[in-house]
Every structure is written in C-alpha cells, then in structure tokens.
Design an enzyme around this catalytic site. Structure first.
Site, PDB file in Angstrom:
ATOM      1  N   GLY A  77       0.777  -1.234   0.000  1.00  0.00           N
ATOM      2  CA  GLY A  77       0.000   0.000   0.000  1.00  0.00           C
ATOM      3  C   GLY A  77       0.803   1.276   0.000  1.00  0.00           C
ATOM      4  O   GLY A  77       0.391   2.267   0.607  1.00  0.00           O
ATOM      5  N   ASN A 112       1.283   3.327  -2.551  1.00  0.00           N
ATOM      6  CA  ASN A 112       0.474   4.342  -3.231  1.00  0.00           C
ATOM      7  C   ASN A 112      -0.723   4.758  -2.386  1.00  0.00           C
ATOM      8  O   ASN A 112      -1.130   5.924  -2.404  1.00  0.00           O
ATOM      9  CB  ASN A 112       0.016   3.837  -4.600  1.00  0.00           C
ATOM     10  CG  ASN A 112       1.083   4.004  -5.663  1.00  0.00           C
ATOM     11  OD1 ASN A 112       1.540   5.118  -5.916  1.00  0.00           O
ATOM     12  ND2 ASN A 112       1.498   2.914  -6.274  1.00  0.00           N
ATOM     13  N   ARG A 128     -14.498 -15.964 -10.266  1.00  0.00           N
ATOM     14  CA  ARG A 128     -14.137 -14.552 -10.394  1.00  0.00           C
ATOM     15  C   ARG A 128     -15.386 -13.678 -10.395  1.00  0.00           C
ATOM     16  O   ARG A 128     -15.417 -12.589  -9.809  1.00  0.00           O
ATOM     17  CB  ARG A 128     -13.340 -14.343 -11.684  1.00  0.00           C
ATOM     18  CG  ARG A 128     -12.703 -12.988 -11.824  1.00  0.00           C
ATOM     19  CD  ARG A 128     -11.901 -12.885 -13.103  1.00  0.00           C
ATOM     20  NE  ARG A 128     -10.822 -13.849 -13.163  1.00  0.00           N
ATOM     21  CZ  ARG A 128      -9.622 -13.680 -12.600  1.00  0.00           C
ATOM     22  NH1 ARG A 128      -9.380 -12.581 -11.908  1.00  0.00           N
ATOM     23  NH2 ARG A 128      -8.689 -14.596 -12.713  1.00  0.00           N
ATOM     24  N   ILE A 172      -7.491  -9.520 -11.994  1.00  0.00           N
ATOM     25  CA  ILE A 172      -8.078  -9.223 -13.301  1.00  0.00           C
ATOM     26  C   ILE A 172      -9.585  -9.131 -13.099  1.00  0.00           C
ATOM     27  O   ILE A 172     -10.217 -10.058 -12.604  1.00  0.00           O
ATOM     28  CB  ILE A 172      -7.723 -10.317 -14.322  1.00  0.00           C
ATOM     29  CG1 ILE A 172      -6.210 -10.334 -14.568  1.00  0.00           C
ATOM     30  CG2 ILE A 172      -8.479 -10.080 -15.634  1.00  0.00           C
ATOM     31  CD1 ILE A 172      -5.752 -11.463 -15.467  1.00  0.00           C
ATOM     32  N   LEU A 173     -10.146  -7.998 -13.464  1.00  0.00           N
ATOM     33  CA  LEU A 173     -11.549  -7.714 -13.175  1.00  0.00           C
ATOM     34  C   LEU A 173     -12.445  -8.123 -14.333  1.00  0.00           C
ATOM     35  O   LEU A 173     -12.054  -8.035 -15.498  1.00  0.00           O
ATOM     36  CB  LEU A 173     -11.716  -6.225 -12.873  1.00  0.00           C
ATOM     37  CG  LEU A 173     -10.941  -5.733 -11.645  1.00  0.00           C
ATOM     38  CD1 LEU A 173     -10.853  -4.223 -11.629  1.00  0.00           C
ATOM     39  CD2 LEU A 173     -11.593  -6.248 -10.360  1.00  0.00           C
ATOM     40  N   HIS A 225      -0.042   1.656 -13.378  1.00  0.00           N
ATOM     41  CA  HIS A 225       0.692   0.535 -13.958  1.00  0.00           C
ATOM     42  C   HIS A 225       2.146   0.954 -14.177  1.00  0.00           C
ATOM     43  O   HIS A 225       2.403   2.013 -14.767  1.00  0.00           O
ATOM     44  CB  HIS A 225       0.062   0.112 -15.286  1.00  0.00           C
ATOM     45  CG  HIS A 225       0.748  -1.057 -15.915  1.00  0.00           C
ATOM     46  ND1 HIS A 225       0.598  -2.344 -15.446  1.00  0.00           N
ATOM     47  CD2 HIS A 225       1.611  -1.135 -16.964  1.00  0.00           C
ATOM     48  CE1 HIS A 225       1.321  -3.165 -16.184  1.00  0.00           C
ATOM     49  NE2 HIS A 225       1.949  -2.452 -17.103  1.00  0.00           N
ATOM     50  N   GLU A 270     -10.272  -4.004 -21.000  1.00  0.00           N
ATOM     51  CA  GLU A 270      -8.968  -4.438 -21.511  1.00  0.00           C
ATOM     52  C   GLU A 270      -7.907  -4.261 -20.439  1.00  0.00           C
ATOM     53  O   GLU A 270      -7.728  -3.165 -19.895  1.00  0.00           O
ATOM     54  CB  GLU A 270      -8.577  -3.631 -22.750  1.00  0.00           C
ATOM     55  CG  GLU A 270      -7.242  -4.055 -23.341  1.00  0.00           C
ATOM     56  CD  GLU A 270      -6.747  -3.147 -24.449  1.00  0.00           C
ATOM     57  OE1 GLU A 270      -5.604  -3.339 -24.891  1.00  0.00           O
ATOM     58  OE2 GLU A 270      -7.498  -2.237 -24.865  1.00  0.00           O
ATOM     59  N   GLN A 277       8.858   3.892  -8.706  1.00  0.00           N
ATOM     60  CA  GLN A 277       7.900   3.993  -7.605  1.00  0.00           C
ATOM     61  C   GLN A 277       7.862   5.391  -7.005  1.00  0.00           C
ATOM     62  O   GLN A 277       6.798   5.875  -6.608  1.00  0.00           O
ATOM     63  CB  GLN A 277       8.222   2.967  -6.513  1.00  0.00           C
ATOM     64  CG  GLN A 277       7.124   2.882  -5.455  1.00  0.00           C
ATOM     65  CD  GLN A 277       7.403   1.832  -4.407  1.00  0.00           C
ATOM     66  OE1 GLN A 277       8.383   1.922  -3.660  1.00  0.00           O
ATOM     67  NE2 GLN A 277       6.540   0.828  -4.333  1.00  0.00           N
TER      68      GLN A 277
END
Length: 223
Positions: free
Chosen positions: A19, A21, A72, A99-100, A116, A150, A178
C-alpha cells in the site's frame, strides 16, 4: 462526518499488498492537498501492510479474500456490493492484483483509476521493469489510466518517464519508478476529484482538452 468531508469526494481504495500508493493518497488527504475522503480500503488478501496503513489513519478496512469465492464473477459481484455501500465518486486500484470482469469494469467505467509501472501501451501485465531492461529501453516509467475491460488498456491520464541507466537492474529501476508513482497518482486523483480529469467517449480529457494517447507526460530526469 464533518462538514469538510461532505465537500470531499468519497473514494474507495482497493489493495493487495503493502500500500505505498495508498499511503501517498492518505498523506495527501490528511494534508488537505487532495479534496477527497478515503471512505474505505478493501484488500483481497489478509494481513497485508496496506491494511495497517489504513487502520493507523482511521480508515475503515475490509478483507474480501478471493480464495473464498467459487468464481471470479462471484468475487467481483460481492466486491461491487461492498464498494457501492460507500457510494464513492471514485474507485482507486492501488496495487490491486486482480483481473476484473467486464461487468465490474463497466459498472465503474469512467470513475475507476489504476496505476501501472510502465509507459503504456508498452509492457502491459507483469515484470515490467525487467522487460523494459531486456528490450533495451532508454526510458521507462509509470502510467495512471482509467480502467476498462482491456487489461492495462484504458485511456491514459498521466505518465511519468524516468531514464534507464546503464547501471540499472530491475530493483533499482523499480525504486525510481515507484517514487514517480507517489507523485502522479495523487495528482491524477486530485484532478479527478476537482472535475478536471474525465473519461469521455473512451478517451481521457483534462480541463476539457483531449489528452494524447500517453496522457499528460512528465519527464523525471532524476538519477
């Protein structure tokens, strides 16, 4: 809830790890730099340090272990239900390693951001730092983008580029990238909360102007 919180955009942050970010967003909200209130932090993994960061900041936390769900789709449906209980204006993926489903991404289309560690569209997926080195890239970096169905493919809001040095390995390069993550993610969230950053017709706009495919670009020339 204070009167200040009423004026601030409610944000739910999704995490899977330490965590860092998230901490940048917590710090920005606490300083008043970010006009947001982090309503909740949700992790798909128990016992990660990001949950501790949230608890120390007095932010409600929830663990929704994806291993406890048969599919999922079932996990995403419950995650959606939990998020929507807070009625957030923005959902922030901060190292959320899932992955959503298309149903999930469609539900939050235009109000969900991800970060990303590459200069998208280069190096979608994992192991981006080593892949950048292997490809002989002169620059590498990080992208904040709107989330679509995507993977790592939604329109970019902002990028920060760092030079790839001859002495770099994946770890050294990752650390420099980072540092830029902690600069540009709060900035993108700030823009969104202020109504300056929007997704319109599958493209990102800043202050009503269409952004290029790379988003707003920052060149970080630090060593």
């Amino acid at each position: 809830m204070s009167t200040d919180d009423v004026k601030k955009m409610q944000v739910v942050v999704l995490i899977s790890g330490s965590g860092s970010n998230l901490q940048a967003l917590i710090d920005g909200a606490a300083s008043g730099e970010l006009p947001i209130s982090i309503a909740a932090v949700i992790s798909n993994r128990p016992d990660v340090f990001g949950l501790t960061r949230a608890s120390q900041a007095g932010i409600p936390t929830l663990v929704l272990d994806h291993k406890s769900f048969a599919s999922r789709e079932a996990f995403d449906a419950e995650l959606m239900r939990q998020i929507d209980a807070y009625n957030p204006g923005l959902v922030v993926l901060a190292g959320f390693m899932r992955i959503l489903t298309p149903e999930f991404t469609q539900h939050y289309l235009g109000r969900m951001l991800n970060i990303h560690p590459s200069l998208l569209p280069k190096f979608q997926g994992l192991n981006t730092h080593q892949r950048a080195l292997d490809a002989g890239e002169k620059h590498h970096g990080v992208t904040v983008h709107f989330v679509t169905a995507e993977l790592d493919g939604g329109p970019a809001a902002i990028q920060a580029a760092v030079p790839v040095l001859p002495t770099d390995d994946a770890s050294l390069l990752a650390k420099r990238v980072q540092r830029q993550e902690h600069v540009i993610y709060p900035l993108a969230v700030k823009w969104f909360a202020e109504g300056k950053l929007r997704m319109v017709d599958s493209k990102a706009e800043l202050n009503g102007e269409l952004l290029p495919a790379s988003g707003y670009r920052i060149e970080a020339n630090e060593p």
